[in-house]
Write a protein that holds these residues in place. Structure first.
Motif, PDB file in Angstrom:
ATOM      1  N   LEU A 164       0.813  -1.216   0.000  1.00 57.07           N
ATOM      2  CA  LEU A 164       0.000   0.000   0.000  1.00 57.07           C
ATOM      3  C   LEU A 164       0.848   1.269   0.000  1.00 57.07           C
ATOM      4  O   LEU A 164       0.620   2.194  -0.776  1.00 57.07           O
ATOM      5  N   ALA A 167       2.764   1.553  -3.171  1.00 60.55           N
ATOM      6  CA  ALA A 167       1.881   1.984  -4.262  1.00 60.55           C
ATOM      7  C   ALA A 167       1.756   3.501  -4.244  1.00 60.55           C
ATOM      8  O   ALA A 167       1.726   4.150  -5.289  1.00 60.55           O
ATOM      9  N   ALA A 168       1.697   4.084  -3.050  1.00 66.17           N
ATOM     10  CA  ALA A 168       1.612   5.542  -2.953  1.00 66.17           C
ATOM     11  C   ALA A 168       2.868   6.190  -3.519  1.00 66.17           C
ATOM     12  O   ALA A 168       2.794   7.155  -4.285  1.00 66.17           O
ATOM     13  N   ALA A 173       3.711   9.891  -4.647  1.00 63.49           N
ATOM     14  CA  ALA A 173       3.724  10.463  -3.303  1.00 63.49           C
ATOM     15  C   ALA A 173       5.134  10.393  -2.725  1.00 63.49           C
ATOM     16  O   ALA A 173       5.812   9.389  -2.879  1.00 63.49           O
ATOM     17  N   GLN A 177       4.393  12.355   2.239  1.00 66.61           N
ATOM     18  CA  GLN A 177       3.000  12.328   1.757  1.00 66.61           C
ATOM     19  C   GLN A 177       2.380  10.954   1.965  1.00 66.61           C
ATOM     20  O   GLN A 177       1.222  10.836   2.344  1.00 66.61           O
ATOM     21  N   LEU A 181      -0.899  10.587   4.013  1.00 65.13           N
ATOM     22  CA  LEU A 181      -2.133  10.289   3.278  1.00 65.13           C
ATOM     23  C   LEU A 181      -2.534   8.819   3.339  1.00 65.13           C
ATOM     24  O   LEU A 181      -3.697   8.480   3.125  1.00 65.13           O
ATOM     25  N   ILE A 182      -1.590   7.939   3.588  1.00 68.17           N
ATOM     26  CA  ILE A 182      -1.920   6.512   3.569  1.00 68.17           C
ATOM     27  C   ILE A 182      -1.735   5.886   4.950  1.00 68.17           C
ATOM     28  O   ILE A 182      -2.668   5.293   5.493  1.00 68.17           O
ATOM     29  N   PRO A 185      -3.979   7.779   7.997  1.00 70.07           N
ATOM     30  CA  PRO A 185      -5.421   7.484   7.957  1.00 70.07           C
ATOM     31  C   PRO A 185      -5.715   6.015   8.255  1.00 70.07           C
ATOM     32  O   PRO A 185      -6.688   5.694   8.912  1.00 70.07           O
ATOM     33  N   PHE A 186      -4.830   5.142   7.768  1.00 69.64           N
ATOM     34  CA  PHE A 186      -5.053   3.717   8.010  1.00 69.64           C
ATOM     35  C   PHE A 186      -4.974   3.420   9.507  1.00 69.64           C
ATOM     36  O   PHE A 186      -5.722   2.603  10.029  1.00 69.64           O
TER      37      PHE A 186
ATOM     38  N   ALA B  76       8.828   8.121  -6.751  1.00 68.70           N
ATOM     39  CA  ALA B  76       7.744   9.090  -6.880  1.00 68.70           C
ATOM     40  C   ALA B  76       7.904   9.965  -8.119  1.00 68.70           C
ATOM     41  O   ALA B  76       6.914  10.453  -8.675  1.00 68.70           O
ATOM     42  N   TRP B  84      -0.642  -3.709  -9.209  1.00 59.89           N
ATOM     43  CA  TRP B  84      -0.071  -4.706  -8.295  1.00 59.89           C
ATOM     44  C   TRP B  84      -0.903  -5.975  -8.304  1.00 59.89           C
ATOM     45  O   TRP B  84      -2.119  -5.935  -8.488  1.00 59.89           O
ATOM     46  N   ALA B  88      -3.375  -3.254  -4.272  1.00 63.67           N
ATOM     47  CA  ALA B  88      -2.906  -2.138  -3.445  1.00 63.67           C
ATOM     48  C   ALA B  88      -3.801  -0.909  -3.582  1.00 63.67           C
ATOM     49  O   ALA B  88      -3.320   0.217  -3.606  1.00 63.67           O
ATOM     50  N   LEU B  89      -5.104  -1.124  -3.633  1.00 59.06           N
ATOM     51  CA  LEU B  89      -6.027   0.008  -3.612  1.00 59.06           C
ATOM     52  C   LEU B  89      -6.108   0.518  -2.179  1.00 59.06           C
ATOM     53  O   LEU B  89      -5.980  -0.253  -1.231  1.00 59.06           O
ATOM     54  N   PHE B  90      -6.316   1.839  -2.019  1.00 59.09           N
ATOM     55  CA  PHE B  90      -6.331   2.400  -0.668  1.00 59.09           C
ATOM     56  C   PHE B  90      -7.723   2.180  -0.066  1.00 59.09           C
ATOM     57  O   PHE B  90      -8.705   2.755  -0.534  1.00 59.09           O
ATOM     58  N   PHE B  92      -9.421   3.040   2.543  1.00 55.62           N
ATOM     59  CA  PHE B  92     -10.224   4.070   3.219  1.00 55.62           C
ATOM     60  C   PHE B  92     -10.578   5.205   2.265  1.00 55.62           C
ATOM     61  O   PHE B  92     -11.181   6.191   2.676  1.00 55.62           O
ATOM     62  N   PHE B 101      -5.891   9.874  -6.887  1.00 52.39           N
ATOM     63  CA  PHE B 101      -4.702  10.005  -6.033  1.00 52.39           C
ATOM     64  C   PHE B 101      -3.433  10.418  -6.789  1.00 52.39           C
ATOM     65  O   PHE B 101      -2.789  11.406  -6.417  1.00 52.39           O
ATOM     66  N   MET B 105      -1.245  13.944  -6.410  1.00 54.23           N
ATOM     67  CA  MET B 105       0.186  13.949  -6.090  1.00 54.23           C
ATOM     68  C   MET B 105       0.971  14.781  -7.087  1.00 54.23           C
ATOM     69  O   MET B 105       2.034  15.273  -6.788  1.00 54.23           O
ATOM     70  N   ARG B 149      -6.368   3.699 -12.144  1.00 57.10           N
ATOM     71  CA  ARG B 149      -5.488   4.500 -11.299  1.00 57.10           C
ATOM     72  C   ARG B 149      -4.082   4.584 -11.894  1.00 57.10           C
ATOM     73  O   ARG B 149      -3.397   5.590 -11.770  1.00 57.10           O
TER      74      ARG B 149
END
Lengths: 264, 369
Positions: A164, A167-168, A173, A177, A181-182, A185-186, B76, B84, B88-90, B92, B101, B105, B149
């Protein structure tokens, strides 16, 4: 379909009820007698009264102690939660030499007898300018509470798959960040739980606060000092208030820790 | 730019403590190419993909994307979005916020990020799903969200790490078609890691077969299948029979290899620069659909090899039968035939059969390791 109550289940229910009553009895006595009109906790009950609660709330030393406890509790909760998150994240994300030693150092304070912890804090903090201030109590309580905070948040992080956060990064990110952001919140439910639990730990703790607080009394320390002087019916009233606050904090913490598990 | 290499790996090496995952590989990928990295688990294909994404730093060698050295470029900043295996979806964030997303960014304002996210959701047949939670979607829908995404920033390259392996067969074929369509429309570079031959063959322009950290062979699917360069590739492609032996004769057009099943003739492989010396080790490969099977009593055509054996295994996929035969010399042969052939020549486990093939369909392996 409800099965008829067997003898053994009735017995175990009675056993558990007795056990719970036995644990709760001293607290119940305090609560009951805090509303007693008698000056001394004696039977028969002298009738319902909130006189002692009023008296307690009009005692400037008790109010000062309550304020100190609130400041220390809030400060401890804030610091312990931040440190607890950092330690948990460090353990989750990185591998480095000495990590094991660091994690043991974070986890061990609650296992040390508080009297020893208090003396050690006293010996150390008396050489620093913060000795005898609320800050000293905050620092000492943070040492104990951050270990609970770390444990709660680390538990939540095990549910955060390694993909996760990567992935950001992969989606643009920065490290900061991704945490903001990940990861945060989690972990939010467990962070809130850690905050309230740390506050409760601090609010209940008296030995270390007594050692390092100097003239700054927290509520538990004030109770001890009052007990040393005389039997004062106000103590029962304060006890009831302390009990109510601690229970509330722990219940909130438990509730939050549970919601965290539901929203994975 | 189209003919030039877009992604280049030069002598890429990856060493973990106690594990040499990738051993100095070289690979050039053209802009717009669909490349599938294949190999057994632990062969280094995913590590290679992660190095291209900047999630792992190679311990040696150089990666360039669009001519730019990636050594100092963080994950980044690369714009190499990845799909993936775990998606790996967020969890929340809403579907819409997940897709928005990467735009956020990049500093796209929330409003236009949302508009663009919804355009992509529409494009992947997820109309009206934007406000939902990820947990409310089906497996196939989540897969589409992950793809949306990755594509929403309109990157010039997209990386896919076994993206369809968690789906059932029917959905997999469906999304495979979807990916092929997206590749045709977008004309961007796809690098696709998979262990599934059918996915790789259906989608890729070029297949890169890896094993134990090295590239065994890279080429168009048909070439990798029909003209394997090493025994590993021949075995990995599955439906091949490998015969090892030593070189006994060679002339202008053919070689003869002495195998446990007797001398076998095969045409000289035009791609081979030099032929091995007489007496040295050699191997040949016969495709499962090139071997014909008949009753033991039937005669084979003259000038064709004849191998006798016993049926030890059978596999059915739709109208195709794969029959595994242990030859009398102990070699496993794989024969494929259409199911209706069983009407004229039924076989079962333990049946004695004879096999033959046209020598010109035997493939001389260029390398034995």
């Amino acid at each position: 379909m409800k099965s008829p109550l067997s003898l053994s289940s009735v017995m175990s229910f009675i056993y558990l009820a007795c056990l719970a009553l036995f644990i709760a009895a001293p607290m119940l006595v305090i609560v009951v007698f805090s509303f007693d009109a008698n000056r001394f906790p004696t039977l028969p009950w002298g009738g319902f009264s909130i006189e002692w609660h009023k008296a307690a709330l009009n005692d400037p030393m008790i109010i000062a102690a309550l304020r100190n406890s609130a400041i220390v509790g809030f400060g401890t909760a804030t610091l312990a939660t931040i440190l607890g998150f950092c330690a948990a994240y460090l353990d989750y994300r990185y591998h480095f030499f000495g990590k094991r030693a660091m994690m043991i150092a974070v986890a061990i304070p609650p296992a040390v007898p508080v009297a020893i912890l208090g003396m050690a804090m006293l010996a150390f903090l008396s050489r620093t300018p913060i000795f005898g201030s609320p800050t000293a109590i905050i620092v000492s309580h943070t040492v104990i509470a951050s270990s609970f905070a770390m444990a709660l948040i680390r538990l939540r992080l095990t549910e955060l798959g390694p993909d996760l956060e990567q992935a950001a990064w992969n989606l643009g990110a920065s490290r900061a960040q991704a945490i903001r952001l990940i990861v945060l919140p989690f972990c939010r439910p467990s962070i809130m739980a850690a905050f309230f639990l740390s506050a409760a730990v601090s609010f209940d703790e008296f030995m270390v606060a007594w050692f390092v607080g100097g003239v700054h009394e927290t509520l538990p320390v004030r109770i001890l000092n009052m007990l040393q002087g005389q039997v004062n019916p106000k103590i029962n009233a304060i006890g009831t208030v302390v009990l109510a606050i601690s229970l509330t904090l722990v219940l909130i913490a438990q509730r939050l820790a549970r919601t965290g598990k539901e929203t994975r | 730019m189209t003919s030039e290499s877009y992604v280049s790996l030069h002598d890429i090496d990856m060493r973990y403590p106690g594990h040499h995952a990738v051993k100095g590989i070289n690979l050039d990928i053209k802009a717009g190419e669909f490349v599938a990295l294949m190999g057994p688990s632990g062969c280094g294909k995913s590590t290679t993909l992660r190095m291209i994404a900047g999630l792992e730093t190679p311990t040696g060698g150089k990666i360039t994307i669009g001519g730019r050295d990636m050594a100092e470029v963080s994950a980044a900043e690369r714009d190499t979005p990845m799909v993936w295996q775990s998606l790996a979806l967020f969890p929340f964030l809403s579907v819409e916020d997940n897709v928005a997303f990467p735009l956020r960014m990049k500093g796209v304002p929330p409003k236009s990020a949302r508009v663009r996210a919804n355009e992509w959701l529409e494009r992947l047949n997820l109309n009206g799903m934007g406000k939902r939670a990820v947990a409310q979607l089906s497996g196939g829908q989540r897969q589409r969200v992950a793809i949306a995404r990755a594509l929403v920033t309109q990157p010039s390259i997209i990386l896919l790490d076994e993206p369809l392996s968690a789906l059932d067969a029917h959905l997999r074929v469906h999304l495979q078609t979807e990916l092929a369509r997206l590749h045709r429309e977008l004309k961007i570079t796809f690098i696709y890691v998979t262990h599934s031959q059918s996915e790789a063959f259906a989608l890729a322009d070029r297949i890169v077969v890896m094993s134990d950290g090295v590239i065994e062979q890279a080429g168009p699917p048909r070439e990798v299948y029909r003209a394997p360069q090493t025994p590993f590739v021949a075995e990995f492609m599955g439906m091949n029979t490998l015969l090892r032996g030593s070189l006994r004769e060679k002339d202008a057009t053919d070689v003869v290899i002495q195998t446990p099943e007797g001398p076998m003739r095969a045409p000289i492989n035009g791609a081979m620069q030099t032929l091995p010396d007489l007496g040295s080790d050699a191997g040949l490969v016969i495709g499962a659909d090139r071997i014909s099977m008949m009753p033991e009593t039937a005669a084979s055509p003259a000038d064709q090899p004849r191998v006798l054996g016993e049926v030890v295994g059978m596999d059915f996929v739709g109208s195709t039968q794969t029959i595994f035969i242990a030859s009398d010399a102990g070699i496993e042969f794989r024969v494929q035939r259409l199911e209706h052939a069983a009407e004229t020549f039924p076989v079962h486990l333990g049946s004695r059969v004879a096999m033959t093939w046209t020598p010109k369909h035997a493939w001389l392996l260029p390398r034995l390791s």
